[in-house]
Design a protein around this motif. Structure first.
Motif, mmCIF file in Angstrom:
data_model
loop_
_atom_site.group_PDB
_atom_site.id
_atom_site.type_symbol
_atom_site.label_atom_id
_atom_site.label_comp_id
_atom_site.label_asym_id
_atom_site.label_seq_id
_atom_site.Cartn_x
_atom_site.Cartn_y
_atom_site.Cartn_z
ATOM 1 N N ASP A 26 0.839 -1.200 0.000
ATOM 2 C CA ASP A 26 0.000 0.000 0.000
ATOM 3 C C ASP A 26 0.872 1.248 0.000
ATOM 4 N N THR A 27 1.856 1.254 0.862
ATOM 5 C CA THR A 27 2.751 2.401 0.960
ATOM 6 C C THR A 27 3.506 2.592 -0.344
ATOM 7 N N LYS A 28 3.967 1.510 -0.927
ATOM 8 C CA LYS A 28 4.710 1.604 -2.185
ATOM 9 C C LYS A 28 3.826 2.108 -3.312
ATOM 10 N N LEU A 29 2.565 1.670 -3.351
ATOM 11 C CA LEU A 29 1.659 2.137 -4.391
ATOM 12 C C LEU A 29 1.388 3.631 -4.256
ATOM 13 N N LYS A 30 1.162 4.081 -3.049
ATOM 14 C CA LYS A 30 0.902 5.509 -2.847
ATOM 15 C C LYS A 30 2.145 6.322 -3.197
ATOM 16 N N GLU A 31 3.315 5.822 -2.822
ATOM 17 C CA GLU A 31 4.568 6.497 -3.176
ATOM 18 C C GLU A 31 4.774 6.493 -4.687
ATOM 19 N N ALA A 32 4.408 5.387 -5.338
ATOM 20 C CA ALA A 32 4.541 5.305 -6.799
ATOM 21 C C ALA A 32 3.622 6.318 -7.480
ATOM 22 N N SER A 34 2.499 9.152 -6.137
ATOM 23 C CA SER A 34 3.054 10.480 -5.868
ATOM 24 C C SER A 34 4.249 10.774 -6.768
ATOM 25 N N ALA A 35 5.127 9.785 -6.931
ATOM 26 C CA ALA A 35 6.286 9.973 -7.802
ATOM 27 C C ALA A 35 5.844 10.189 -9.248
ATOM 28 N N THR A 39 6.545 13.686 -11.292
ATOM 29 C CA THR A 39 7.402 13.692 -12.476
ATOM 30 C C THR A 39 6.618 13.948 -13.763
ATOM 31 N N ALA A 40 5.304 14.016 -13.677
ATOM 32 C CA ALA A 40 4.475 14.235 -14.875
ATOM 33 C C ALA A 40 4.625 15.648 -15.417
ATOM 34 N N GLU A 41 5.024 16.587 -14.564
ATOM 35 C CA GLU A 41 5.265 17.971 -14.960
ATOM 36 C C GLU A 41 4.083 18.579 -15.720
ATOM 37 N N GLY A 42 2.879 18.172 -15.373
ATOM 38 C CA GLY A 42 1.696 18.735 -15.997
ATOM 39 C C GLY A 42 1.362 18.179 -17.363
ATOM 40 N N ASN A 43 2.136 17.232 -17.843
ATOM 41 C CA ASN A 43 1.871 16.633 -19.150
ATOM 42 C C ASN A 43 0.648 15.721 -19.044
#
Length: 108
Positions: A26-32, A34-35, A39-43
């Motif tokens: 769960d923690t890894k999915l939420k961190e994934a 968020s990351a 990193t999407a930079e609005g794209n």
């Protein structure tokens, strides 16, 4: 004296077992997620890719409220970008930027 020590050890052991802990997945999915958002930079295409992580995260009951809010935010953002592409309106762009800031601050 031994009974008191034994009773204390048992109590501490049971207390440690009873505390709820988030599953590492769960923690890894939420961190994934968020990351991905950070990193999407609005794209919009990258934001769309983050939706797949969000869908998997939504399968966990404890994250469903978060997922519902985030899904609305990302869909609003994508609709906003589409409106900017078709209308090229500065007011729409300002709204898009505000939505994007909300998404980033929620996943910072």
């Amino acid at each position: 004296m031994k009974k008191i020590i034994l009773l204390t050890a048992i109590t501490l052991g049971l207390t440690a077992c009873a505390q709820p802990q988030a599953a590492p997945e769960d923690t890894k999915l939420k961190e994934a997620y968020s990351a991905c958002i950070n990193t999407a930079e609005g794209n919009p295409d990258k934001v769309q890719a983050c939706q797949s992580v969000l869908k998997v995260l939504g399968q966990e009951k404890q994250h469903q409220e978060f997922v519902k809010k985030e899904t609305v935010r990302t869909l609003d953002y994508q609709n906003c970008i589409q409106a900017t592409r078709t209308g090229n309106d500065q007011a729409v762009k300002a709204r898009c930027d505000k939505i994007w800031q909300e998404i980033r601050s929620n996943n910072g």
